[in-house]
Design an enzyme around this catalytic site. Structure first.
Site, PDB file in Angstrom:
ATOM      1  N   HIS A 264       0.783  -1.357  -0.214  1.00 15.00           N
ATOM      2  CA  HIS A 264       0.036  -0.030   0.092  1.00 15.00           C
ATOM      3  C   HIS A 264       0.721   1.381  -0.050  1.00 15.00           C
ATOM      4  O   HIS A 264       1.951   1.302   0.643  1.00 15.00           O
ATOM      5  CB  HIS A 264      -1.054  -0.073   1.320  1.00 15.00           C
ATOM      6  CG  HIS A 264      -2.165   1.199   1.241  1.00 15.00           C
ATOM      7  ND1 HIS A 264      -2.059   2.196   1.449  1.00 15.00           N
ATOM      8  CD2 HIS A 264      -3.368   0.739   0.932  1.00 15.00           C
ATOM      9  CE1 HIS A 264      -3.125   3.088   1.265  1.00 15.00           C
ATOM     10  NE2 HIS A 264      -3.889   1.926   0.917  1.00 15.00           N
ATOM     11  N   ASP A 318      -7.798  -5.794   0.242  1.00 19.18           N
ATOM     12  CA  ASP A 318      -8.387  -6.599  -0.677  1.00 19.18           C
ATOM     13  C   ASP A 318      -8.018  -8.009  -0.383  1.00 19.18           C
ATOM     14  O   ASP A 318      -8.099  -8.769  -1.342  1.00 19.18           O
ATOM     15  CB  ASP A 318      -7.844  -6.080  -2.009  1.00 19.18           C
ATOM     16  CG  ASP A 318      -8.512  -4.861  -2.333  1.00 19.18           C
ATOM     17  OD1 ASP A 318      -9.750  -4.689  -2.147  1.00 19.18           O
ATOM     18  OD2 ASP A 318      -7.682  -3.886  -3.171  1.00 19.18           O
TER      19      ASP A 318
HETATM   20  N1  CMC Z   1       4.150  -7.680  -4.016  1.00 15.50           N
HETATM   21  C1  CMC Z   1       5.551  -7.580  -3.746  1.00 15.50           C
HETATM   22  N2  CMC Z   1       6.364  -6.282  -3.671  1.00 15.50           N
HETATM   23  C2  CMC Z   1       5.476  -5.304  -3.723  1.00 15.50           C
HETATM   24  C3  CMC Z   1       4.236  -5.169  -3.610  1.00 15.50           C
HETATM   25  C4  CMC Z   1       3.390  -6.382  -3.904  1.00 15.50           C
HETATM   26  N3  CMC Z   1       2.217  -6.482  -3.874  1.00 15.50           N
HETATM   27  N4  CMC Z   1       3.934  -3.759  -3.766  1.00 15.50           N
HETATM   28  C5  CMC Z   1       5.019  -3.115  -3.735  1.00 15.50           C
HETATM   29  N5  CMC Z   1       5.973  -3.865  -3.787  1.00 15.50           N
HETATM   30  C6  CMC Z   1       7.347  -3.571  -3.574  1.00 15.50           C
HETATM   31  C7  CMC Z   1       7.781  -2.952  -4.724  1.00 15.50           C
HETATM   32  O1  CMC Z   1       8.281  -3.934  -5.786  1.00 15.50           O
HETATM   33  C8  CMC Z   1       8.644  -1.900  -4.661  1.00 15.50           C
HETATM   34  O2  CMC Z   1      10.001  -2.594  -4.328  1.00 15.50           O
HETATM   35  P1  CMC Z   1      11.211  -1.949  -4.832  1.00 15.50           P
HETATM   36  O3  CMC Z   1      11.387  -0.658  -3.837  1.00 15.50           O
HETATM   37  O4  CMC Z   1      12.457  -3.055  -4.301  1.00 15.50           O
HETATM   38  O5  CMC Z   1      11.276  -1.672  -6.279  1.00 15.50           O
HETATM   39  C9  CMC Z   1       8.257  -1.357  -3.186  1.00 15.50           C
HETATM   40  O6  CMC Z   1       7.564  -2.367  -2.758  1.00 15.50           O
HETATM   41  C10 CMC Z   1       7.640   0.045  -3.484  1.00 15.50           C
HETATM   42  O7  CMC Z   1       6.455  -0.253  -4.666  1.00 15.50           O
HETATM   43  P2  CMC Z   1       5.655   0.968  -5.193  1.00 15.50           P
HETATM   44  O8  CMC Z   1       5.198   0.359  -6.548  1.00 15.50           O
HETATM   45  O9  CMC Z   1       6.740   2.137  -5.294  1.00 15.50           O
HETATM   46  O10 CMC Z   1       4.395   1.043  -4.314  1.00 15.50           O
HETATM   47  P3  CMC Z   1       3.178   1.945  -4.579  1.00 15.50           P
HETATM   48  O11 CMC Z   1       3.251   2.840  -3.545  1.00 15.50           O
HETATM   49  O12 CMC Z   1       3.513   2.744  -5.966  1.00 15.50           O
HETATM   50  O13 CMC Z   1       2.124   0.916  -4.948  1.00 15.50           O
HETATM   51  C11 CMC Z   1       0.575  -0.476  -4.673  1.00 15.50           C
HETATM   52  C12 CMC Z   1       1.141   0.581  -4.021  1.00 15.50           C
HETATM   53  C13 CMC Z   1      -0.678  -1.083  -3.827  1.00 15.50           C
HETATM   54  C14 CMC Z   1      -0.029  -0.307  -6.226  1.00 15.50           C
HETATM   55  C15 CMC Z   1       1.489  -1.849  -4.771  1.00 15.50           C
HETATM   56  O14 CMC Z   1       1.645  -2.308  -3.378  1.00 15.50           O
HETATM   57  C16 CMC Z   1       0.527  -2.987  -5.594  1.00 15.50           C
HETATM   58  O15 CMC Z   1       0.860  -3.053  -6.645  1.00 15.50           O
HETATM   59  N6  CMC Z   1       0.061  -3.790  -4.633  1.00 15.50           N
HETATM   60  C17 CMC Z   1      -0.381  -5.027  -5.311  1.00 15.50           C
HETATM   61  C18 CMC Z   1      -2.165  -4.892  -5.623  1.00 15.50           C
HETATM   62  C19 CMC Z   1      -2.900  -4.645  -4.666  1.00 15.50           C
HETATM   63  O16 CMC Z   1      -3.143  -5.303  -3.831  1.00 15.50           O
HETATM   64  N7  CMC Z   1      -3.564  -3.558  -4.782  1.00 15.50           N
HETATM   65  C20 CMC Z   1      -4.493  -3.015  -3.672  1.00 15.50           C
HETATM   66  C21 CMC Z   1      -4.176  -1.863  -2.989  1.00 15.50           C
HETATM   67  S1  CMC Z   1      -5.109  -1.542  -1.399  1.00 15.50           S
HETATM   68  C22 CMC Z   1      -6.845  -1.128  -1.890  1.00 15.50           C
HETATM   69  C23 CMC Z   1      -6.848  -0.158  -3.108  1.00 15.50           C
HETATM   70  O17 CMC Z   1      -6.111   0.866  -2.992  1.00 15.50           O
HETATM   71  O18 CMC Z   1      -7.845  -0.334  -3.932  1.00 15.50           O
END
Ligand code: CMC
Length: 385
Positions: A264, A318
């Protein structure tokens, strides 16, 4: 040409950037706390009801008994759909995704039901109409795609119970209706997330609330936003057994892929909503597929937190929601639409708050392209390519 964007700060994904001043909700991502208008989401899920929470979000205070009864009556009165929307739902292909159906229906509702047009009706009246009709739209689509006549809404039931009644064609058990009501509360609001931002951007142009909520639904649908719950169930079924979790994680991590239902932007510890949903799942799950999914989910959580917890990767809202929805007899492709049904309360609250002291959103993009191409020369070159 002077490029003024060179001095503009650029933050990818607007991380850490505030776009509004708000008193609707707050997330403490380190402590794993979410509050709506000062109240913790856990307490609201335990003691309040969805209608009261919607009132709280929109009016900034808990309603009196009279106000709550009046608000519930107004919501119940707006539940029915006109023949045009009912017909539209029957015309859409049965294979349509419920989120596409919902987006289309809310957009069409703007043509048919919009009242806040400067003629004395308030934004709240349009918000009540949208919030009340979303469950009816979804249940009517479920009926239409199964060649059944729709179950008409009941004004005797609360918002949550009425949806389950229309979806399944029978009165839900009190305990089940209460669980679903709590789920709606947990999903009702979450500060300036992507779909709320989309709604606010649309509203900031002084467009109408139907357009703003249509934008929000289209945004929530994405698999890394509200669409994740559906992917989580697919992932749990693909893993199939707790014994396969380690290999699954290994493969995902070495391919640089994300694990759905984890991570998140703001929470860097347990999402408090996931904590409540996990205990709901543990208490509620009775079916064999549900038990298997829960076992896999618990193992997956253990392994992901062990490996990625240091990076702030924990289960989000989720992760356990789909297990609970499935146990309540909600079809998998409805999960994100349930989220929208609840979040509509938060979207509307932000639209109301932001437009009170509105300023149009108009950020910049940093230009990296050419600036001095000559059309005739380039056209001649393009012809020869
Ligand atoms: N699994 C593995 N690694 C992850 C995940 C994950 N689900 N989420 C983030 N990371 C890692 C990512 O690879 C990155 O690592 P590094 O710094 O080594 O490159 C680090 O954590 C930061 O990731 P980010 O892409 O900068 O994070 P963000 O804030 O842009 O994205 C997110 C947030 C929710 C889109 C992302 O965590 C994700 O894609 N999660 C999976 C999809 C999901 O479950 N979404 C529901 C979110 S909660 C409810 C909602 O908002 O609707």
């Amino acid at each position: 040409m002077g490029d003024t964007t060179k001095q503009v700060p650029f933050v990818k994904g607007l991380e850490g950037v505030a776009v509004a001043i708000s008193s609707i909700s707050h997330i403490d991502g380190k402590a794993g706390r979410l509050i709506y208008r000062g109240f913790s989401v856990e307490e609201l899920a335990q003691y309040s009801n969805f209608e009261e929470v919607a009132f709280l979000l929109w009016h900034g205070k808990l309603p009196t008994d009279f106000e709550l009864t009046d608000f519930k009556r107004k919501l119940a009165r707006e539940r029915s759909l006109s023949s045009e929307i009912s017909q539209l739902l029957r015309l859409l292909p049965a294979s349509s995704h419920p989120m596409d159906v919902l987006r289309t229906a809310v957009s069409a509702m703007g043509v048919l039901y919009r009242r806040c047009d400067g003629s004395g009706f308030s934004l709240i009246e349009d918000a009540i109409s949208i919030l009340s009709k979303i469950p009816t739209v979804l249940a009517a689509f479920e009926a239409a795609r199964n060649n059944r006549p729709p179950v008409l809404p009941s004004a005797e039931l609360d918002h949550a119970a009425n949806f389950l009644y229309m979806l399944h064609g029978k009165l839900p058990e009190e305990k089940v209706a209460r669980v679903f009501d709590a789920i709606l509360i947990l999903h009702a609001e979450q500060e300036m997330n992507a779909s709320t931002f989309a709604a606010t951007v649309t509203a900031s142009t002084l467009s109408d609330i139907f357009s703003a909520i249509t934008s929000a639904i289209g945004t929530l649908k994405g698999p890394i936003h509200g669409g994740a719950s559906e992917r989580v169930i697919e992932m749990l079924d693909e893993i199939g057994d707790p014994a396969n979790v380690e290999t699954f994680i290994e493969e995902k991590m070495s391919a640089g892929k994300r694990i759905m239902g984890f991570g998140h932007r703001i929470y860097k510890t347990y999402d408090p909503r996931a904590v409540v949903l996990k205990s709901m799942a543990k208490e509620l799950v009775k079916s064999d597929p549900g038990r298997k999914r829960l076992e896999v989910a618990l193992k997956l959580e253990e392994v992901v937190v062990e490996r990625l917890g240091e990076k702030g990767i924990y289960p989000n809202v989720d992760f356990y929601s789909g297990i609970v929805y499935s146990e309540l007899g909600i079809p998998k492709d409805f999960f994100t639409a349930i989220f929208a049904m609840a979040r509509c309360a938060g979207w509307a609250a932000h639209i109301m708050e932001y437009t009170e002291s509105n300023r149009i959103f108009r950020p910049r993009a940093i230009y990296e392209g050419s600036t001095d191409l000559r059309y005739l020369e380039e056209k001649a070159k393009a012809r020869c390519e």
